[in-house]
Write a protein that holds these residues in place. Structure first.
Motif, PDB file in Angstrom:
ATOM      1  N   GLU A  72      11.734  -3.255   6.761  1.00  0.00           N
ATOM      2  CA  GLU A  72      12.033  -4.666   7.001  1.00  0.00           C
ATOM      3  C   GLU A  72      10.875  -5.556   6.553  1.00  0.00           C
ATOM      4  O   GLU A  72      11.080  -6.612   5.976  1.00  0.00           O
ATOM      5  CB  GLU A  72      12.354  -4.908   8.475  1.00  0.00           C
ATOM      6  N   LEU A  73       9.658  -5.120   6.829  1.00  0.00           N
ATOM      7  CA  LEU A  73       8.493  -5.892   6.389  1.00  0.00           C
ATOM      8  C   LEU A  73       8.426  -5.949   4.865  1.00  0.00           C
ATOM      9  O   LEU A  73       8.122  -6.993   4.286  1.00  0.00           O
ATOM     10  CB  LEU A  73       7.201  -5.286   6.964  1.00  0.00           C
ATOM     11  N   THR A  74       8.738  -4.824   4.217  1.00  0.00           N
ATOM     12  CA  THR A  74       8.729  -4.778   2.755  1.00  0.00           C
ATOM     13  C   THR A  74       9.779  -5.727   2.194  1.00  0.00           C
ATOM     14  O   THR A  74       9.529  -6.428   1.219  1.00  0.00           O
ATOM     15  CB  THR A  74       8.995  -3.337   2.270  1.00  0.00           C
ATOM     16  N   THR A  75      10.951  -5.776   2.833  1.00  0.00           N
ATOM     17  CA  THR A  75      12.011  -6.684   2.406  1.00  0.00           C
ATOM     18  C   THR A  75      11.554  -8.133   2.479  1.00  0.00           C
ATOM     19  O   THR A  75      11.926  -8.955   1.641  1.00  0.00           O
ATOM     20  CB  THR A  75      13.267  -6.493   3.285  1.00  0.00           C
ATOM     21  N   LEU A  76      10.727  -8.443   3.461  1.00  0.00           N
ATOM     22  CA  LEU A  76      10.207  -9.805   3.609  1.00  0.00           C
ATOM     23  C   LEU A  76       9.031 -10.094   2.678  1.00  0.00           C
ATOM     24  O   LEU A  76       8.495 -11.181   2.687  1.00  0.00           O
ATOM     25  CB  LEU A  76       9.771 -10.037   5.060  1.00  0.00           C
ATOM     26  N   GLY A  77       8.619  -9.070   1.911  1.00  0.00           N
ATOM     27  CA  GLY A  77       7.521  -9.254   0.974  1.00  0.00           C
ATOM     28  C   GLY A  77       6.155  -9.005   1.585  1.00  0.00           C
ATOM     29  O   GLY A  77       5.136  -9.370   1.010  1.00  0.00           O
ATOM     30  N   ILE A  78       6.099  -8.398   2.749  1.00  0.00           N
ATOM     31  CA  ILE A  78       4.836  -8.102   3.423  1.00  0.00           C
ATOM     32  C   ILE A  78       4.454  -6.669   3.102  1.00  0.00           C
ATOM     33  O   ILE A  78       5.200  -5.745   3.401  1.00  0.00           O
ATOM     34  CB  ILE A  78       4.964  -8.299   4.952  1.00  0.00           C
ATOM     35  N   LYS A  79       3.315  -6.506   2.463  1.00  0.00           N
ATOM     36  CA  LYS A  79       2.861  -5.174   2.067  1.00  0.00           C
ATOM     37  C   LYS A  79       1.994  -4.583   3.166  1.00  0.00           C
ATOM     38  O   LYS A  79       0.950  -5.134   3.511  1.00  0.00           O
ATOM     39  CB  LYS A  79       2.073  -5.239   0.756  1.00  0.00           C
TER      40      LYS A  79
END
Length: 63
Positions: free
Chosen positions: A4-11
């Motif tokens: 979910e974090l990756t989907t939001l662009g958070i690495k």
């Protein structure tokens, strides 16, 4: 969580997410105690029944 974090662009590394959850005392999802849908509905039955009898009237008097 990591997905979910990756989907939001958070690495963030999956291990970082795991460490944060571990520090907060949260077990991995498959090991968490979960309730069934039926148990959830039973626990909310009073509120669900009360909602069935709510009537909304607008300022103009319409229902």
């Amino acid at each position: 969580m990591h997905g979910e974090l990756t989907t939001l662009g958070i690495k963030v590394a999956p291990s970082t997410v795991w460490e944060i959850l571990k520090q907060e005392g949260l077990d991995p999802a498959p090991e968490r105690a979960s309730t069934t849908w039926a148990d959830f509905l039973r626990s909310k039955a009073d509120a669900l029944l009360a909602c069935d009898f709510i009537e909304t009237i607008t300022l103009s008097g319409q229902r």
